[in-house]
Scaffold this motif. Sequence first.
Motif, PDB file in Angstrom:
ATOM      1  N   THR A 101      14.001 -37.304 -33.372  1.00 10.42           N
ATOM      2  CA  THR A 101      13.321 -37.789 -32.178  1.00 10.42           C
ATOM      3  C   THR A 101      13.827 -37.049 -30.949  1.00 10.42           C
ATOM      4  OG1 THR A 101      12.977 -39.969 -33.137  1.00 10.42           O
ATOM      5  CG2 THR A 101      12.894 -39.816 -30.735  1.00 10.42           C
ATOM      6  N   ALA A 102      15.130 -36.913 -30.845  1.00 12.18           N
ATOM      7  CA  ALA A 102      15.699 -36.176 -29.712  1.00 12.18           C
ATOM      8  C   ALA A 102      15.239 -34.725 -29.722  1.00 12.18           C
ATOM      9  CB  ALA A 102      17.219 -36.255 -29.749  1.00 12.18           C
TER      10      ALA A 102
ATOM     11  N   ILE B  13      12.567 -29.783 -27.563  1.00 18.93           N
ATOM     12  CA  ILE B  13      11.519 -28.790 -27.821  1.00 18.93           C
ATOM     13  C   ILE B  13      10.391 -28.847 -26.778  1.00 18.93           C
ATOM     14  CG2 ILE B  13      10.036 -30.106 -29.391  1.00 18.93           C
ATOM     15  CD1 ILE B  13       9.960 -27.551 -31.143  1.00 18.93           C
ATOM     16  N   THR B  14      10.158 -30.008 -26.197  1.00 10.26           N
ATOM     17  CA  THR B  14       9.065 -30.127 -25.226  1.00 10.26           C
ATOM     18  C   THR B  14       9.389 -29.473 -23.892  1.00 10.26           C
ATOM     19  OG1 THR B  14       9.862 -32.296 -24.544  1.00 10.26           O
ATOM     20  CG2 THR B  14       8.130 -32.237 -26.230  1.00 10.26           C
ATOM     21  N   HIS B  15      10.672 -29.196 -23.666  1.00 10.41           N
ATOM     22  CA  HIS B  15      11.068 -28.552 -22.411  1.00 10.41           C
ATOM     23  C   HIS B  15      11.377 -27.067 -22.574  1.00 10.41           C
ATOM     24  CE1 HIS B  15      12.012 -32.847 -21.580  1.00 10.41           C
ATOM     25  NE2 HIS B  15      11.314 -32.545 -20.503  1.00 10.41           N
TER      26      HIS B  15
ATOM     27  N   HIS C 138      11.322 -23.289 -18.113  1.00 12.88           N
ATOM     28  CA  HIS C 138      12.185 -22.952 -16.974  1.00 12.88           C
ATOM     29  C   HIS C 138      11.555 -21.818 -16.159  1.00 12.88           C
ATOM     30  CE1 HIS C 138      15.779 -22.525 -14.598  1.00 12.88           C
ATOM     31  NE2 HIS C 138      15.757 -21.224 -14.833  1.00 12.88           N
ATOM     32  N   GLY C 139      11.405 -22.051 -14.892  1.00 14.62           N
ATOM     33  CA  GLY C 139      10.829 -21.044 -14.013  1.00 14.62           C
ATOM     34  C   GLY C 139       9.312 -20.948 -14.058  1.00 14.62           C
ATOM     35  N   SER C 140       8.666 -21.780 -14.882  1.00 17.67           N
ATOM     36  CA  SER C 140       7.213 -21.714 -15.000  1.00 17.67           C
ATOM     37  C   SER C 140       6.511 -22.692 -14.062  1.00 17.67           C
ATOM     38  CB  SER C 140       6.781 -22.024 -16.441  1.00 17.67           C
ATOM     39  OG  SER C 140       6.987 -23.387 -16.735  1.00 17.67           O
ATOM     40  N   GLY C 141       7.254 -23.621 -13.510  1.00 16.03           N
ATOM     41  CA  GLY C 141       6.645 -24.650 -12.683  1.00 16.03           C
ATOM     42  C   GLY C 141       6.113 -25.824 -13.492  1.00 16.03           C
ATOM     43  N   LEU C 142       6.229 -25.749 -14.811  1.00 13.59           N
ATOM     44  CA  LEU C 142       5.776 -26.842 -15.672  1.00 13.59           C
ATOM     45  C   LEU C 142       6.938 -27.773 -15.982  1.00 13.59           C
ATOM     46  CD1 LEU C 142       3.660 -24.834 -18.267  1.00 13.59           C
ATOM     47  CD2 LEU C 142       2.834 -26.109 -16.294  1.00 13.59           C
ATOM     48  N   ALA C 143       6.686 -29.065 -15.980  1.00  6.87           N
ATOM     49  CA  ALA C 143       7.732 -30.046 -16.279  1.00  6.87           C
ATOM     50  C   ALA C 143       8.005 -30.118 -17.778  1.00  6.87           C
ATOM     51  CB  ALA C 143       7.322 -31.410 -15.758  1.00  6.87           C
ATOM     52  N   GLY C 144       7.009 -29.829 -18.576  1.00  6.25           N
ATOM     53  CA  GLY C 144       7.153 -29.900 -20.025  1.00  6.25           C
ATOM     54  C   GLY C 144       5.917 -29.360 -20.702  1.00  6.25           C
ATOM     55  N   ARG C 145       6.022 -29.218 -22.000  1.00  7.54           N
ATOM     56  CA  ARG C 145       4.889 -28.754 -22.798  1.00  7.54           C
ATOM     57  C   ARG C 145       4.097 -29.945 -23.315  1.00  7.54           C
ATOM     58  NH1 ARG C 145       6.196 -23.765 -26.307  1.00  7.54           N
ATOM     59  NH2 ARG C 145       7.365 -22.515 -24.849  1.00  7.54           N
ATOM     60  N   SER C 146       2.850 -29.708 -23.676  1.00 12.66           N
ATOM     61  CA  SER C 146       2.008 -30.763 -24.251  1.00 12.66           C
ATOM     62  C   SER C 146       1.305 -30.240 -25.483  1.00 12.66           C
ATOM     63  CB  SER C 146       0.961 -31.238 -23.241  1.00 12.66           C
ATOM     64  OG  SER C 146       1.538 -32.089 -22.308  1.00 12.66           O
TER      65      SER C 146
ATOM     66  N   LEU D 257       2.143 -39.571 -30.322  1.00 15.13           N
ATOM     67  CA  LEU D 257       1.680 -39.180 -28.982  1.00 15.13           C
ATOM     68  C   LEU D 257       2.812 -38.832 -28.020  1.00 15.13           C
ATOM     69  CD1 LEU D 257      -1.164 -41.827 -28.560  1.00 15.13           C
ATOM     70  CD2 LEU D 257      -1.326 -39.520 -29.507  1.00 15.13           C
ATOM     71  N   MET D 258       4.019 -38.679 -28.523  1.00 12.22           N
ATOM     72  CA  MET D 258       5.153 -38.344 -27.666  1.00 12.22           C
ATOM     73  C   MET D 258       5.126 -36.882 -27.209  1.00 12.22           C
ATOM     74  SD  MET D 258       6.722 -41.099 -27.121  1.00 12.22           S
ATOM     75  CE  MET D 258       8.129 -40.434 -26.280  1.00 12.22           C
ATOM     76  N   LEU D 259       4.245 -36.074 -27.772  1.00 12.73           N
ATOM     77  CA  LEU D 259       4.182 -34.664 -27.388  1.00 12.73           C
ATOM     78  C   LEU D 259       3.208 -34.416 -26.239  1.00 12.73           C
ATOM     79  CD1 LEU D 259       4.504 -32.901 -30.841  1.00 12.73           C
ATOM     80  CD2 LEU D 259       6.281 -33.423 -29.175  1.00 12.73           C
TER      81      LEU D 259
END
Length: 87
Positions: free
Chosen positions: A8-9, A15-17, A21-29, A40-42
């Motif tokens: 889960t971690a 993996i979602t982050h 870095h440096g892309s302006g995105l908070a996370g991946r989807s 649906l955690m992704l």
Amino acid sequence: MAVAQCLTALFAVWITHQGTHGSGLAGRSQRGIMAKAAYLMLYHREHHLFPRVPVCHLPALADRLDSQVPGYAQSRQPVVPLWDNAG
């Protein structure tokens, strides 16, 4: 149970982050079957943008963002591109 907690971690946090870095995105989807298999955690980018939205509503939120926010869908980074289904 300990292995499941570690997985889960790994999938819901680490993996979602990665690669943001440096892309302006908070996370991946992730979209599609993999997102459903991960409860649906992704839909992590949407979670960062709207943290109070319940997880069960994140797919609908993602669809609304894709259709109503210019460039949102194009800038999304999937967790596993091979298994991504945006639609």
